[in-house]
Design a protein around this motif. Structure first.
Motif, PDB file in Angstrom:
ATOM      1  N   LEU A   1      46.796   8.241  61.445  1.00 16.88           N
ATOM      2  CA  LEU A   1      46.801   9.237  62.510  1.00 16.88           C
ATOM      3  C   LEU A   1      48.010   8.979  63.391  1.00 16.88           C
ATOM      4  O   LEU A   1      48.043   7.980  64.098  1.00 16.88           O
ATOM      5  CB  LEU A   1      45.506   9.126  63.318  1.00 16.88           C
ATOM      6  CG  LEU A   1      45.348  10.098  64.483  1.00 16.88           C
ATOM      7  CD1 LEU A   1      45.274  11.522  64.002  1.00 16.88           C
ATOM      8  CD2 LEU A   1      44.105   9.746  65.289  1.00 16.88           C
TER       9      LEU A   1
ATOM     10  N   LEU B   1      49.810  10.216  66.472  1.00 21.38           N
ATOM     11  CA  LEU B   1      49.750  11.124  67.626  1.00 21.38           C
ATOM     12  C   LEU B   1      51.126  11.324  68.258  1.00 21.38           C
ATOM     13  O   LEU B   1      51.241  11.910  69.316  1.00 21.38           O
ATOM     14  CB  LEU B   1      48.797  10.581  68.681  1.00 21.38           C
ATOM     15  CG  LEU B   1      47.317  10.568  68.347  1.00 21.38           C
ATOM     16  CD1 LEU B   1      46.517  10.036  69.515  1.00 21.38           C
ATOM     17  CD2 LEU B   1      46.831  11.953  67.995  1.00 21.38           C
TER      18      LEU B   1
ATOM     19  N   GLU C   1      54.565  15.100  69.063  1.00 19.42           N
ATOM     20  CA  GLU C   1      55.307  15.686  70.178  1.00 19.42           C
ATOM     21  C   GLU C   1      56.602  14.903  70.438  1.00 19.42           C
ATOM     22  O   GLU C   1      57.667  15.496  70.634  1.00 19.42           O
ATOM     23  CB  GLU C   1      54.414  15.683  71.419  1.00 19.42           C
ATOM     24  CG  GLU C   1      55.038  16.261  72.662  1.00 19.42           C
ATOM     25  CD  GLU C   1      54.889  17.774  72.751  1.00 19.42           C
ATOM     26  OE1 GLU C   1      54.275  18.361  71.866  1.00 19.42           O
ATOM     27  OE2 GLU C   1      55.421  18.338  73.724  1.00 19.42           O
TER      28      GLU C   1
ATOM     29  N   VAL D   1      46.130   5.140  67.694  1.00 21.64           N
ATOM     30  CA  VAL D   1      46.072   6.112  68.780  1.00 21.64           C
ATOM     31  C   VAL D   1      47.051   5.721  69.882  1.00 21.64           C
ATOM     32  O   VAL D   1      47.885   6.522  70.320  1.00 21.64           O
ATOM     33  CB  VAL D   1      44.634   6.218  69.338  1.00 21.64           C
ATOM     34  CG1 VAL D   1      44.607   7.107  70.558  1.00 21.64           C
ATOM     35  CG2 VAL D   1      43.695   6.742  68.278  1.00 21.64           C
TER      36      VAL D   1
ATOM     37  N   LEU E   1      50.617   7.550  71.016  1.00 20.82           N
ATOM     38  CA  LEU E   1      50.850   7.986  72.394  1.00 20.82           C
ATOM     39  C   LEU E   1      52.155   7.423  72.929  1.00 20.82           C
ATOM     40  O   LEU E   1      52.940   8.117  73.575  1.00 20.82           O
ATOM     41  CB  LEU E   1      49.719   7.493  73.290  1.00 20.82           C
ATOM     42  CG  LEU E   1      48.474   8.338  73.345  1.00 20.82           C
ATOM     43  CD1 LEU E   1      47.410   7.648  74.166  1.00 20.82           C
ATOM     44  CD2 LEU E   1      48.819   9.675  73.965  1.00 20.82           C
TER      45      LEU E   1
ATOM     46  N   ALA F   1      57.063  21.576  74.736  1.00 17.23           N
ATOM     47  CA  ALA F   1      55.967  22.192  75.503  1.00 17.23           C
ATOM     48  C   ALA F   1      54.598  22.084  74.842  1.00 17.23           C
ATOM     49  O   ALA F   1      53.838  23.036  74.799  1.00 17.23           O
ATOM     50  CB  ALA F   1      56.287  23.661  75.799  1.00 17.23           C
ATOM     51  N   GLY F   2      54.283  20.912  74.312  1.00 18.08           N
ATOM     52  CA  GLY F   2      52.940  20.711  73.764  1.00 18.08           C
ATOM     53  C   GLY F   2      52.753  21.205  72.341  1.00 18.08           C
ATOM     54  O   GLY F   2      51.658  21.148  71.809  1.00 18.08           O
TER      55      GLY F   2
ATOM     56  N   TRP G   1      51.328  18.666  69.964  1.00 13.23           N
ATOM     57  CA  TRP G   1      49.877  18.461  70.081  1.00 13.23           C
ATOM     58  C   TRP G   1      49.131  19.594  69.419  1.00 13.23           C
ATOM     59  O   TRP G   1      48.080  19.394  68.797  1.00 13.23           O
ATOM     60  CB  TRP G   1      49.493  18.354  71.555  1.00 13.23           C
ATOM     61  CG  TRP G   1      50.021  17.109  72.183  1.00 13.23           C
ATOM     62  CD1 TRP G   1      51.097  17.006  73.021  1.00 13.23           C
ATOM     63  CD2 TRP G   1      49.533  15.780  72.014  1.00 13.23           C
ATOM     64  NE1 TRP G   1      51.288  15.699  73.377  1.00 13.23           N
ATOM     65  CE2 TRP G   1      50.344  14.934  72.775  1.00 13.23           C
ATOM     66  CE3 TRP G   1      48.472  15.234  71.284  1.00 13.23           C
ATOM     67  CZ2 TRP G   1      50.142  13.555  72.840  1.00 13.23           C
ATOM     68  CZ3 TRP G   1      48.268  13.866  71.340  1.00 13.23           C
ATOM     69  CH2 TRP G   1      49.091  13.042  72.111  1.00 13.23           C
ATOM     70  N   ILE G   2      49.659  20.810  69.560  1.00  2.00           N
ATOM     71  CA  ILE G   2      48.996  21.944  68.909  1.00  2.00           C
ATOM     72  C   ILE G   2      49.047  21.769  67.392  1.00  2.00           C
ATOM     73  O   ILE G   2      48.079  22.061  66.685  1.00  2.00           O
ATOM     74  CB  ILE G   2      49.632  23.267  69.363  1.00  2.00           C
ATOM     75  CG1 ILE G   2      49.315  23.481  70.854  1.00  2.00           C
ATOM     76  CG2 ILE G   2      49.127  24.436  68.536  1.00  2.00           C
ATOM     77  CD1 ILE G   2      49.837  24.757  71.449  1.00  2.00           C
TER      78      ILE G   2
ATOM     79  N   LEU H   1      48.944  18.976  65.831  1.00  2.61           N
ATOM     80  CA  LEU H   1      47.876  18.023  65.495  1.00  2.61           C
ATOM     81  C   LEU H   1      46.529  18.731  65.424  1.00  2.61           C
ATOM     82  O   LEU H   1      45.723  18.479  64.520  1.00  2.61           O
ATOM     83  CB  LEU H   1      47.817  16.939  66.564  1.00  2.61           C
ATOM     84  CG  LEU H   1      48.775  15.765  66.382  1.00  2.61           C
ATOM     85  CD1 LEU H   1      48.969  15.037  67.689  1.00  2.61           C
ATOM     86  CD2 LEU H   1      48.225  14.825  65.330  1.00  2.61           C
ATOM     87  N   ALA H   2      46.309  19.637  66.389  1.00  3.27           N
ATOM     88  CA  ALA H   2      45.045  20.369  66.391  1.00  3.27           C
ATOM     89  C   ALA H   2      44.941  21.269  65.169  1.00  3.27           C
ATOM     90  O   ALA H   2      43.863  21.443  64.604  1.00  3.27           O
ATOM     91  CB  ALA H   2      44.926  21.194  67.672  1.00  3.27           C
TER      92      ALA H   2
ATOM     93  N   TYR I   1      46.985  26.881  74.970  1.00  2.00           N
ATOM     94  CA  TYR I   1      46.285  25.599  75.111  1.00  2.00           C
ATOM     95  C   TYR I   1      44.771  25.812  75.106  1.00  2.00           C
ATOM     96  O   TYR I   1      44.025  25.049  74.484  1.00  2.00           O
ATOM     97  CB  TYR I   1      46.736  24.901  76.392  1.00  2.00           C
ATOM     98  CG  TYR I   1      48.241  24.832  76.497  1.00  2.00           C
ATOM     99  CD1 TYR I   1      48.970  24.064  75.594  1.00  2.00           C
ATOM    100  CD2 TYR I   1      48.938  25.558  77.454  1.00  2.00           C
ATOM    101  CE1 TYR I   1      50.342  24.022  75.650  1.00  2.00           C
ATOM    102  CE2 TYR I   1      50.326  25.517  77.523  1.00  2.00           C
ATOM    103  CZ  TYR I   1      51.017  24.750  76.619  1.00  2.00           C
ATOM    104  OH  TYR I   1      52.382  24.711  76.670  1.00  2.00           O
TER     105      TYR I   1
ATOM    106  N   THR J   1      43.629  26.500  71.667  1.00  2.00           N
ATOM    107  CA  THR J   1      43.510  25.275  70.874  1.00  2.00           C
ATOM    108  C   THR J   1      42.133  24.643  71.077  1.00  2.00           C
ATOM    109  O   THR J   1      41.467  24.237  70.113  1.00  2.00           O
ATOM    110  CB  THR J   1      44.594  24.274  71.293  1.00  2.00           C
ATOM    111  OG1 THR J   1      45.846  24.936  71.287  1.00  2.00           O
ATOM    112  CG2 THR J   1      44.642  23.107  70.347  1.00  2.00           C
ATOM    113  N   VAL J   2      41.718  24.573  72.342  1.00  2.00           N
ATOM    114  CA  VAL J   2      40.411  23.971  72.631  1.00  2.00           C
ATOM    115  C   VAL J   2      39.302  24.774  71.953  1.00  2.00           C
ATOM    116  O   VAL J   2      38.432  24.215  71.271  1.00  2.00           O
ATOM    117  CB  VAL J   2      40.176  23.905  74.159  1.00  2.00           C
ATOM    118  CG1 VAL J   2      38.772  23.423  74.467  1.00  2.00           C
ATOM    119  CG2 VAL J   2      41.203  23.010  74.826  1.00  2.00           C
TER     120      VAL J   2
ATOM    121  N   LEU K   1      39.261  24.288  68.209  1.00  2.00           N
ATOM    122  CA  LEU K   1      38.751  22.966  67.842  1.00  2.00           C
ATOM    123  C   LEU K   1      37.236  22.918  67.950  1.00  2.00           C
ATOM    124  O   LEU K   1      36.561  22.327  67.105  1.00  2.00           O
ATOM    125  CB  LEU K   1      39.365  21.896  68.748  1.00  2.00           C
ATOM    126  CG  LEU K   1      40.784  21.474  68.413  1.00  2.00           C
ATOM    127  CD1 LEU K   1      41.329  20.539  69.473  1.00  2.00           C
ATOM    128  CD2 LEU K   1      40.816  20.785  67.052  1.00  2.00           C
TER     129      LEU K   1
END
Lengths: 306, 376
Positions: A34, A36, A39, A89, A93, A219-220, A223-224, A226-227, A273, A276-277, A280
């Motif tokens: 994994l 993370l 980004e 993890v 980060l 701009a994230g 992370w998106i 990853l989702a 964002y 995404t939540v 998920l």
């Protein structure tokens, strides 16, 4: 009609970096790691791509630099988590934090400079066919790479012996090790592949999407991505579908802002964002689907016993 | 081909457990020296400006405390999460929501004054942070949604929400269009500890108290034991009757409340009003603080001071040497890398395998042979 085509084109441009980064991470996660730091690798790819393109004047050299930087940066993660067995993890980060800082430092002199853009494909005759011409034959080169990458990764994971081995490592590194498979070597290659993809995705941002350097321009999106891998339950074609849905949300909120819909722009900006939540949650409600597809040794450190 | 090999230690090494943060810091300094040299600055000069000059006067120590307070408050909460193997990385968002909830009273009811205002604000701040942290906790327990991604996504949402508030409904009508709320009234400002010596406020005291309380909780009380058991082996925890879902809520609410407290303290103490941006990434830096402090609340106090210094030093080198203040993030990222790497030394010995070490290899095999027999 033209408006529809243009919107579809912008959606594809917004979806491409998400797709590439997510496909790379999918391979990494299929091998049981994994990372993370997507980004961070993405933003490093973006700054390297812009810088190399700006300094040499060639967007193609920029593209190569973006890929190389992503791969190099992921190597840091690989050494830490695979050779030193650190917590994945936390290491991921820290890769993101370091990437955001380093890219900001490297990019100070690039702020406000005009960048170079990768030219769109232009095949005489074909590209000027109404409607489909632009969509199929007139997009930026990375768009085609992203589709080819999705197909190639699908073929690799599910139709080749090496792909099977990679998936088996992701499901049980101890069993794979007992069978004599070089777990760590496979994982190194997977992580570096993921890094190269994230770098390429970053390069797309600074060489196609908005050919300039802006701090934190990812701009994230990492992370998106990853989702998206979770959303797609680790299947490449579902990643493609997910990336295009998110591209549509991203473009949709931009258009809504431009049309002056009486909703605060900040609320529209937060839509990707929030989406995404929501996505998920929807996908994780289906426990069986997630349980069946999650690589079983995902995120667990592995130290071979000798 | 050179390669590293990890050899598991029989027990965790107490020595490296103590030493690893210091080794990590030393390695960061070395890497930092290389970085400064690459930027064309004499590393010694840079380090003097970065690490020594910002804390050479009393008022500067107060600035250090101002920066350290939110870092310690947030990191103490995060340490409980990470001990329980719960990954709250959205403290930045909980910090912002704490600041927003805590500001309801001074922004919307400025006529309400008196000694009750401040305690109520702090309480609201904690409630706000905890409520925002409850979202990923609820999604994780109800639907099994990955808390890493949801808590992080909510950071972006919180930043945009604050931006909307201070540009829209909460904007100071007499503020000449600047995106900010009204200045808090006197009774809504967190008092300074020693107004004659410097700006440090009660937030630092709260941070120390929180650290000691959580230290007692983790080391001396059943709840702390529960956190550690569920963190290292959820299955064993279930047999002991500890609920994993309750633990997720406990860890998120605690860390959210502390991040929210940090948020309202920052706004009420250091800034005095709400602005579009109220944090230089405290919520993310606190993750580094938590790990550098080895997830121990007392260690976190020291780590918080160190990371606070990286902020002050970054400002100092920017004004003195013209180096981008992004150097702060680079330092912080490197520090976390080295901390994680050095932690490996606690559980493993590292052997570097070169080309000519076949002899040692076979010796190791001989050594292992009798053990194998024993195991059978």
């Amino acid at each position: 009609m033209d408006i529809t085509v243009n919107i579809l084109l912008t959606i594809a441009t917004a979806a491409t970096p998400l797709l590439i980064a997510a496909i790379g991470e999918l391979v990494v996660e299929r091998s049981g790691v994994l990372n993370l730091g997507v980004e961070g690798m993405m933003i490093m790819g973006a700054v390297a791509g812009f810088g190399a393109g700006y300094l040499t004047g060639s967007p193609w050299i920029g593209l190569l630099a973006a890929i190389a930087m992503g791969a190099l940066f992921s190597l840091l993660f690989a050494v830490m988590t695979l050779s030193l067995a650190t917590n994945q993890v936390a290491t991921g980060l820290s890769l993101t934090l370091l990437g955001l800082g380093l890219s900001g430092m490297m990019g100070t002199s690039f702020v406000g400079q005009p960048g170079v853009r990768l030219p769109n494909l232009d095949i005489p005759g074909l590209s000027s066919i109404p409607i489909v011409g632009k969509l199929i034959f007139g997009q930026d080169p990375i768009f085609y790479i992203s589709i080819a990458l999705t197909a190639a990764v699908t073929w690799f994971l599910f139709k080749t012996r090496t792909g099977l081995t990679l998936r088996s490592i992701g499901d049980s590194h101890t069993s794979a090790h007992a069978l004599g498979i070089k777990v760590i070597r496979y994982r190194y290659l997977a992580v570096i592949f993921g890094g190269a993809c994230a770098g390429l995705a970053g390069g797309h941002l600074s060489l196609v999407y908005t050919p300039q350097w802006v701090e934190n321009m990812s701009a994230g999106r990492g992370w998106i991505a990853l989702a998206l891998v979770v959303f797609a339950s680790w299947r490449p074609w579902r990643v493609l579908a997910g990336a295009y849905i998110f591209g549509a949300v991203w473009i949709g909120q931009l258009h809504a802002q431009a049309f002056g819909i009486p909703v605060p722009s900040q609320m529209l900006s937060s839509l990707p964002y929030l989406a995404t939540v929501v996505v998920l949650v929807l996908i994780s409600r289906n426990k069986r689907l997630t349980m069946m597809n999650t690589p079983a040794s995902l995120g667990q450190p592995f130290v071979p016993d000798r | 081909m050179m390669r590293l090999e990890l050899v598991k230690r029989p027990q965790r090494s107490a020595l490296f457990s103590m030493l690893s943060p210091f080794i990590a810091f030393a390695l960061t300094i070395i890497a930092g020296a290389v970085l400064f040299a690459l930027l064309g600055v004499n590393p010694l000069t840079a380090f003097r400006i970065y690490f020594v000059e910002p804390i050479s006067q009393v008022w500067q120590l107060h600035e250090l405390a101002i920066k350290a307070a939110p870092l310690i408050l947030i990191a103490v909460g995060l340490s409980v999460c990470y001990k329980a193997n719960i990954w709250n990385i959205g403290a930045e968002g909980q910090f912002i929501f704490g600041a927003i909830f805590g500001s309801i009273l001074p922004v919307l009811f400025p006529q309400f004054e008196g000694p009750l205002v401040l305690p109520l604000m702090l309480l609201c701040g904690m409630v706000g942070g905890a409520a925002y942290a409850a979202i990923p906790a609820m999604l994780k327990t109800r639907f099994g949604t990955n808390e890493i991604l949801t808590s992080l996504m909510l950071v972006y949402v919180a930043q945009l929400f604050l931006d909307w508030l201070v540009r829209g409904p909460w904007r100071d009508p007499q503020g000449h269009g600047f995106p900010q709320t009204i200045q808090f009234g006197d009774s809504a400002v967190l008092p300074e500890l020693m107004p004659d010596a410097g700006r440090a406020n009660w937030g630092f005291v709260f941070a120390l108290v929180a650290a000691v309380l959580v230290w007692i909780l983790m080391g001396r009380m059943l709840k702390g034991f529960e956190v550690r058991v569920l963190g290292s082996s959820p299955r064993a925890g279930r047999f002991a009757g500890f609920g994993l879902n309750r633990m997720v809520f406990f860890a998120f609410l605690l860390s959210g409340a502390l991040a929210g407290l940090a948020g309202i303290c920052e706004v009420s103490g250091a800034i005095g009003q709400l602005q579009p941006v109220i944090s230089p990434g405290y919520g993310f830096t606190a993750i580094i603080v938590a790990f550098l402090g080895r997830l121990n609340p007392l260690g976190i106090i020291a780590a918080g001071l160190v990371l606070a210094l990286t902020y002050l030093g970054g400002e100092a080198v920017q004004s003195a040497l013209g180096i981008s203040d992004k150097v702060v993030r680079v330092f912080q990222g490197m520090l976390l890398f080295f901390v994680l790497g050095c932690d490996t030394l606690i559980h493993y010995r590292i052997r570097v395998i070169g080309l000519a070490l076949t002899k040692q290899d076979s010796a190791a095999k001989l050594e292992a042979a009798p053990k194998l027999k024993e195991a059978r």
